[in-house]
Write a protein that holds these residues in place. Structure first.
Motif, mmCIF file in Angstrom:
data_model
loop_
_atom_site.group_PDB
_atom_site.id
_atom_site.type_symbol
_atom_site.label_atom_id
_atom_site.label_comp_id
_atom_site.label_asym_id
_atom_site.label_seq_id
_atom_site.Cartn_x
_atom_site.Cartn_y
_atom_site.Cartn_z
ATOM 1 N N SER A 302 0.850 -1.188 0.000
ATOM 2 C CA SER A 302 0.000 0.000 0.000
ATOM 3 C C SER A 302 0.887 1.238 0.000
ATOM 4 O O SER A 302 1.852 1.312 0.768
ATOM 5 N N ARG A 303 0.551 2.185 -0.842
ATOM 6 C CA ARG A 303 1.321 3.433 -0.856
ATOM 7 C C ARG A 303 0.417 4.555 -1.322
ATOM 8 O O ARG A 303 -0.605 4.337 -1.991
ATOM 9 N N GLY A 304 0.832 5.764 -0.976
ATOM 10 C CA GLY A 304 0.028 6.903 -1.360
ATOM 11 C C GLY A 304 0.748 8.211 -1.107
ATOM 12 O O GLY A 304 1.762 8.264 -0.396
ATOM 13 N N VAL A 305 0.228 9.261 -1.697
ATOM 14 C CA VAL A 305 0.745 10.603 -1.493
ATOM 15 C C VAL A 305 -0.445 11.550 -1.421
ATOM 16 O O VAL A 305 -1.456 11.349 -2.105
ATOM 17 N N SER A 306 -0.351 12.545 -0.569
ATOM 18 C CA SER A 306 -1.427 13.525 -0.445
ATOM 19 C C SER A 306 -0.837 14.912 -0.226
ATOM 20 O O SER A 306 0.273 15.055 0.301
ATOM 21 N N ALA A 307 -1.608 15.909 -0.641
ATOM 22 C CA ALA A 307 -1.223 17.306 -0.450
ATOM 23 C C ALA A 307 -2.406 18.054 0.135
ATOM 24 O O ALA A 307 -3.509 18.021 -0.427
ATOM 25 N N SER A 308 -2.181 18.695 1.272
ATOM 26 C CA SER A 308 -3.205 19.503 1.922
ATOM 27 C C SER A 308 -2.729 20.947 1.942
ATOM 28 O O SER A 308 -1.652 21.249 2.478
ATOM 29 N N ILE A 309 -3.530 21.825 1.345
ATOM 30 C CA ILE A 309 -3.176 23.246 1.259
ATOM 31 C C ILE A 309 -4.306 24.057 1.884
ATOM 32 O O ILE A 309 -5.460 23.944 1.464
ATOM 33 N N ALA A 310 -3.983 24.847 2.885
ATOM 34 C CA ALA A 310 -4.974 25.685 3.562
ATOM 35 C C ALA A 310 -4.573 27.149 3.419
ATOM 36 O O ALA A 310 -3.435 27.528 3.736
ATOM 37 N N TYR A 311 -5.518 27.961 2.948
ATOM 38 C CA TYR A 311 -5.258 29.388 2.754
ATOM 39 C C TYR A 311 -6.313 30.191 3.501
ATOM 40 O O TYR A 311 -7.524 29.992 3.314
ATOM 41 N N ASP A 312 -5.855 31.104 4.365
ATOM 42 C CA ASP A 312 -6.746 31.968 5.134
ATOM 43 C C ASP A 312 -6.958 33.271 4.373
ATOM 44 O O ASP A 312 -6.037 34.096 4.255
#
Length: 750
Positions: A302-312
């Motif tokens: 199992s493998r994976g990649v994620s990107a979380s971007i938060a802008y105020d």
């Protein structure tokens, strides 16, 4: 239920509400330390677990470490009305039921009923969810339908794992554990700054253990463990109002077979006895013979990649994007009959990948909190299955060998839009409402081939390419909560959830109907959360009523192949009817003094079939509503205590223990013979208690510790799951929990 056991449980509930409070009142306030207050994101915004108006249990990473929890299945018993165990016949799948709703079958075309999320990324299969607990900030268990904020396949609830975000302070942790069955567990995690705005974290583990089950003839071991995993996280804050997190993970499992115990004699299609199993069954001794031609292995990558971007955009308005890609490959060999004969053995090879994108807009200002979002998921699953049954046909069919192969592909596209509003009418009274619209397509095709070694004229291939299935759902939620004081929250909640329809990947012939429709649930819940005595006493109680409709039941039967006229096992999925589920849950804890604390978790569940249509049950008017729903014990309970002894030279010793109870429960949907009301005893587990204990020494600096942990101290023999394939050789196989185990763990923190 034994009336003495019931009395003890009810007394425990009363003790939770009254006795701990009395102990708290008797102690001097300055002698006690406060309880942990875990901040969660169950409603997609940060808030205390005690002010969140829904049933949610949260564990901080430190609390999990204190308990000696190694895997997600170690939560079993710690959450009321939660069943979370290793899946049947698989070392890498997890059987999760919440409040009587779940999906135990790991077949690739069956969707889960409890959503599993890691750092807000949804895992589409129950395979690959047998997680080791590696450097987590917390775990949240949301009970009841979560159809508005979490969407499809959260009809029972959601399990959220949240990783620790690297920051500007250097942090390092490591542990080495050794236990019986040659258990070795090594974990390490390090994180720290790369610059004033960047940080990086890396964690890894190796965990192995010998098998609980052995083959008395060959000495081979089964039900073992061999896992390696690594995760890296890059955190970047390029501006005060912008946060970027990129995470990559990889895990590899290479274990032996997961096997159980045959609970009845196996009968072939010619009426011959293949394996004679005397009844009543002797107590299981963790010894099983298996098909000698079957490789002793199950593998997962199992493998994976994620990107979380938060802008105020401002102090009150935040846009968040969560992008993820995951891939899963498994090769599972399964001995369904758990004997040395080849009645039913199989290879299930799965290649799955998914891409998901979520945009989430959050607004918090004054009395209004709003969350809205768009969600997209594309999943592709290719699988190859081989079913071996050389001993099944018998003399009427020339003792022919038998092989069935299934090659199928399933593509799922899911899109959703959702919104949730909370408005504070006063400082004490809030109302909330939410809605989610989901649209889903499933494109499926399958080719089934059968091969008879001595009847080649009956070999056949059945293609199946149904039209694209389309489903849509609108789920709503409304709630109101009131805080008469800052220490008390009262709430009422109505929520809906659904689980997607689909196609049965286990169908054996072109004439068998393979499509089934979505499930839905409507749940009503009221609850009170109380924290008092300077945050040293906590008592939460919730009651709920759920209407669970159109539920998908996997049922088995026997038919005749319309082309070959040979016996044909029918393994159908039907939308069987409805369940009515009522229950309540109690969670309480008290820090009596700095040194002594106690806690209790109690769940009551009354789950009954209102409808269960099955035309084969002619003796009961075509109804199976008399049967007992699976994985729905009436009572679950855990009572725990902890005592800290200060050492004269510095440091301390923590002594802790817990007693966990589960009342009688069914382990399969099919738990009586066809057209019979007689229960199949091997498909049930009687009530049982489990006892755990630990002793942990912490040095004066708080950096080093060594602990001894014991699980199932009374060496209870108990079933956790079962496999019912009565139409294939009368197979009914039970799977068991771990016997008594111990481990010694050395930890260091910097």
């Amino acid at each position: 239920m034994n009336r003495y056991v019931k009395t003890a449980l009810l007394a425990g509930a009363a003790w939770s509400a009254l006795s701990t409070f009395a102990m708290a009142q008797d102690a001097a306030p300055q002698e006690a330390a406060g309880l942990d207050d875990v901040i969660i994101t169950a409603r997609r915004t940060e808030e205390s677990v005690q002010t969140t108006p829904l049933s949610v249990t949260a564990f901080s990473g430190e609390a999990l470490e204190r308990q000696g929890a190694q895997q997600v299945t170690d939560l079993q018993g710690a959450v009321p009305n939660l069943n979370i165990v290793q899946g049947r016949g698989s070392s890498n799948a997890t059987n999760i039921y919440i409040r009587g709703i779940g999906q135990p079958d790991a077949l690739q075309t069956f969707d889960p009923a409890v959503g599993v999320y890691v750092d807000d990324v949804y895992y589409s299969r129950i395979r690959g969810t047998q997680f080791d607990l590696l450097d987590l900030e917390r775990i949240e268990v949301l009970r009841g339908p979560q159809g508005t904020l979490y969407g499809k396949n959260t009809i029972g609830g959601a399990l959220k794992l949240v990783s620790r975000r690297p920051g500007q302070e250097f942090r390092a942790r490591g542990s080495v554990a050794y236990g019986d069955y040659d258990m070795i567990d090594i974990q390490a995690a390090v994180s720290g700054p790369l610059s004033d705005t960047m940080a990086f974290g890396l964690s890894a583990l190796h965990s192995e253990r010998g098998g609980y089950v052995t083959n008395p003839t060959t000495g081979e071991e089964y039900n073992d463990k061999n896992t390696n995993a690594v995760r890296g996280t890059f955190a970047w804050d390029p501006a005060a109002n912008l946060r970027i997190d990129i995470t990559g993970d990889y895990s590899h499992d290479d274990a032996g077979l997961t096997v159980g115990q045959a609970t009845n004699s196996l009968i072939g299609f010619s009426g011959q006895t293949i394996v004679a199993v005397p009844l009543p069954l002797a107590e299981y001794n963790f010894q099983t013979e298996v098909d000698p031609d079957l490789p002793n292995e199950t593998r997962l990558e199992s493998r994976g990649v994620s990107a979380s971007i938060a802008y105020d955009f401002s102090d009150s308005l935040t846009l968040k994007s969560i992008t993820a890609y995951r891939r899963l490959n498994t090769d599972d060999y399964i001995d369904f009959d758990a004997t040395a004969e080849e009645v039913s053995s199989a290879l299930v090879a799965v290649d799955q990948d998914q891409v998901s994108q979520e945009f989430q807009l959050t607004y918090e200002s004054g009395p209004l909190t709003a969350v809205g979002g768009l969600y997209y998921l594309k999943e592709t699953i290719d699988s190859h299955q081989e079913a071996y049954a050389d001993d099944l046909l018998g003399p009427l069919f020339l003792n022919s060998g038998f092989l069935r192969t299934v090659d199928d592909t399933l593509e799922t596209t899911s899109q959703a839009a959702y919104g949730n509003l909370t408005y504070a009418l006063t400082d004490a009274f809030r109302i909330s409402g939410g809605v989610r619209f989901t649209e889903e397509e499933k494109d499926y095709d399958r080719t089934t081939s059968t091969f008879y070694s001595l009847l080649p004229g009956f070999n056949a291939t059945y293609p199946f390419a149904p039209p694209v299935a389309k489903f849509d759902d609108t789920s709503v939620m409304v709630s109101a909560d009131y805080q008469p004081t800052e220490d008390i929250l009262m709430y009422a909640r109505y929520s809906q959830g659904f689980k997607s329809g689909g196609y049965n990947g286990r169908a054996n012939s072109p004439t068998e109907s393979t499509a089934y429709q979505p499930e839905t649930a409507d749940s009503y819940e009221i609850g009170v959360k109380t924290t008092t005595w300077d945050n040293r006493f906590r008592f939460n109680i919730a009651a709920f009523q759920t209407r669970y409709e159109n539920f998908q039941a996997r049922v088995s039967g026997l038919d005749v192949d319309p082309i070959t006229n040979l016996p044909l096992a029918v393994l159908s999925v039907i939308n069987a009817g409805a369940l009515d589920i009522f229950g309540f849950e109690i969670e309480s804890a008290v820090a009596v003094t700095d040194a002594f604390s106690v806690d209790a978790q109690i769940g009551y569940l009354d789950a009954t079939y209102d409808e269960f249509a099955d035309a084969r049950f002619t003796s009961t008017g075509g109804s199976r509503a008399f049967q007992e729903p699976a994985f729905s014990p009436t009572w679950t309970a855990r009572y725990g205590a902890q005592y800290v002894i200060e050492m004269p030279g510095g440091g301390d010793i923590t002594l802790g223990g817990a007693a966990k109870y589960r009342s009688r429960m069914a382990l399969t949907v099919d738990n009586t013979p066809t057209n019979s009301t007689v229960e199949l005893p091997g498909m049930f587990q009687d009530a049982y208690w489990l006892y755990d204990a630990r002793a942990v020494f912490n040095d004066a600096s708080g950096r080093y510790s060594i602990g001894v942990y014991g699980q199932n101290l009374s060496d209870e023999v108990y079933k956790t799951d079962a496999q019912e394939f009565s139409s294939v050789g009368s197979i009914r196989t039970a799977y068991y929990g771990a016997p008594q185990t111990w481990m010694i763990k050395l930890s260091a923190r910097y």
